[in-house]
Design a protein around this motif. Structure first.
Motif, mmCIF file in Angstrom:
data_model
loop_
_atom_site.group_PDB
_atom_site.id
_atom_site.type_symbol
_atom_site.label_atom_id
_atom_site.label_comp_id
_atom_site.label_asym_id
_atom_site.label_seq_id
_atom_site.Cartn_x
_atom_site.Cartn_y
_atom_site.Cartn_z
ATOM 1 N N ALA A 152 0.845 -1.197 0.000
ATOM 2 C CA ALA A 152 0.000 0.000 0.000
ATOM 3 C C ALA A 152 0.876 1.242 0.000
ATOM 4 O O ALA A 152 1.820 1.355 0.773
ATOM 5 C CB ALA A 152 -0.912 -0.005 1.216
ATOM 6 N N GLY A 153 0.578 2.183 -0.889
ATOM 7 C CA GLY A 153 1.330 3.418 -0.979
ATOM 8 C C GLY A 153 2.489 3.373 -1.957
ATOM 9 O O GLY A 153 3.157 4.378 -2.151
ATOM 10 N N SER A 154 2.713 2.237 -2.604
ATOM 11 C CA SER A 154 3.839 2.140 -3.527
ATOM 12 C C SER A 154 3.482 2.741 -4.887
ATOM 13 O O SER A 154 2.313 2.847 -5.267
ATOM 14 C CB SER A 154 4.259 0.682 -3.713
ATOM 15 O OG SER A 154 3.271 -0.032 -4.412
ATOM 16 N N VAL A 155 4.517 3.141 -5.606
ATOM 17 C CA VAL A 155 4.336 3.658 -6.957
ATOM 18 C C VAL A 155 3.778 2.561 -7.856
ATOM 19 O O VAL A 155 2.873 2.807 -8.661
ATOM 20 C CB VAL A 155 5.676 4.212 -7.496
ATOM 21 C CG1 VAL A 155 5.566 4.574 -8.963
ATOM 22 C CG2 VAL A 155 6.138 5.404 -6.683
ATOM 23 N N ALA A 156 4.283 1.346 -7.694
ATOM 24 C CA ALA A 156 3.826 0.234 -8.531
ATOM 25 C C ALA A 156 2.336 -0.045 -8.325
ATOM 26 O O ALA A 156 1.607 -0.333 -9.278
ATOM 27 C CB ALA A 156 4.637 -1.026 -8.222
ATOM 28 N N ARG A 157 1.870 0.067 -7.096
ATOM 29 C CA ARG A 157 0.447 -0.169 -6.820
ATOM 30 C C ARG A 157 -0.417 0.902 -7.490
ATOM 31 O O ARG A 157 -1.461 0.600 -8.068
ATOM 32 C CB ARG A 157 0.204 -0.193 -5.309
ATOM 33 C CG ARG A 157 -1.216 -0.552 -4.935
ATOM 34 C CD ARG A 157 -1.354 -0.582 -3.410
ATOM 35 N NE ARG A 157 -2.649 -1.006 -2.983
ATOM 36 C CZ ARG A 157 -2.975 -2.262 -2.656
ATOM 37 N NH1 ARG A 157 -2.072 -3.213 -2.716
ATOM 38 N NH2 ARG A 157 -4.187 -2.551 -2.271
ATOM 39 N N LEU A 158 0.038 2.144 -7.426
ATOM 40 C CA LEU A 158 -0.718 3.220 -8.054
ATOM 41 C C LEU A 158 -0.681 3.087 -9.574
ATOM 42 O O LEU A 158 -1.682 3.363 -10.249
ATOM 43 C CB LEU A 158 -0.178 4.580 -7.608
ATOM 44 C CG LEU A 158 -1.029 5.797 -7.915
ATOM 45 C CD1 LEU A 158 -2.470 5.617 -7.449
ATOM 46 C CD2 LEU A 158 -0.433 7.027 -7.269
ATOM 47 N N GLU A 159 0.444 2.648 -10.113
ATOM 48 C CA GLU A 159 0.512 2.399 -11.554
ATOM 49 C C GLU A 159 -0.486 1.318 -11.963
ATOM 50 O O GLU A 159 -1.135 1.417 -13.014
ATOM 51 C CB GLU A 159 1.931 1.988 -11.958
ATOM 52 C CG GLU A 159 2.913 3.125 -11.943
ATOM 53 C CD GLU A 159 4.348 2.686 -12.167
ATOM 54 O OE1 GLU A 159 4.664 1.485 -11.957
ATOM 55 O OE2 GLU A 159 5.163 3.549 -12.540
ATOM 56 N N GLN A 160 -0.621 0.294 -11.136
ATOM 57 C CA GLN A 160 -1.577 -0.770 -11.418
ATOM 58 C C GLN A 160 -3.010 -0.233 -11.392
ATOM 59 O O GLN A 160 -3.832 -0.587 -12.225
ATOM 60 C CB GLN A 160 -1.426 -1.916 -10.408
ATOM 61 C CG GLN A 160 -2.377 -3.073 -10.633
ATOM 62 C CD GLN A 160 -2.150 -3.766 -11.968
ATOM 63 O OE1 GLN A 160 -1.008 -4.052 -12.320
ATOM 64 N NE2 GLN A 160 -3.209 -3.999 -12.715
#
Length: 150
Positions: A88-96
């Motif tokens: 939660a809070g990662s750049v990769a998660r937001l990209e997804q």
């Protein structure tokens, strides 16, 4: 009292709250009108209760004292931001999430999330820069005998 005239408990509480608020406002109105105006000159007008004296130093002692904690906070934040899509809070998660919004055709949501993604990527750069700056500060603190706990 007949059952027809009773209010449900939620509405009754709301009505009582409204009456209490109205009464408080009516009681406060004459007091506000009778209150004297604040003096426009004198020592009370020159300083506000939240005014702080101007700093005389740079706070190096406290910066050095909090250095290990600050380094830990930066490391944790960068670890979170650089995590994979399960963090939660990662750049990769937001990209997804951006990719999911695009695939679903939610253009407004995609635009919103892209704005957040841009800010989050910029935050990674800012935190890396601060981490480098903290290494320089740690070197300075050690050279001047102001290490942690001193």
């Amino acid at each position: 009292m007949p059952a027809v005239n009773r209010l449900p408990s939620g509405r009754r509480a709301g009505a009582l709250g409204t009456l209490a608020l109205a009464g408080a406002l009516l009681a406060a109105a004459p007091a506000a009108q009778a209150a004297p105006a604040a003096p426009s000159s004198g020592p009370a007008a020159a300083t506000s209760p939240t005014a702080l004296p101007t700093p005389t130093g740079d706070g190096a002692k406290n910066i050095c004292k909090r250095l290990p904690s600050t380094e830990g906070h930066l490391t944790n934040a960068l670890n979170r931001l650089n995590g994979d899509a399960t963090v939660a809070g990662s750049v990769a998660r937001l990209e997804q999430r951006v990719a999911n919004a695009k695939a679903a055709g939610h253009t407004e949501v995609e635009t919103y999330l892209n704005g957040r993604l841009t800010a989050r990527k910029a935050l990674v750069g800012t935190l890396k820069s601060r981490q480098g700056d903290l290494k320089s500060v740690a070197t300075w603190c050690a050279a001047h005998g102001k290490g942690a706990g001193k």
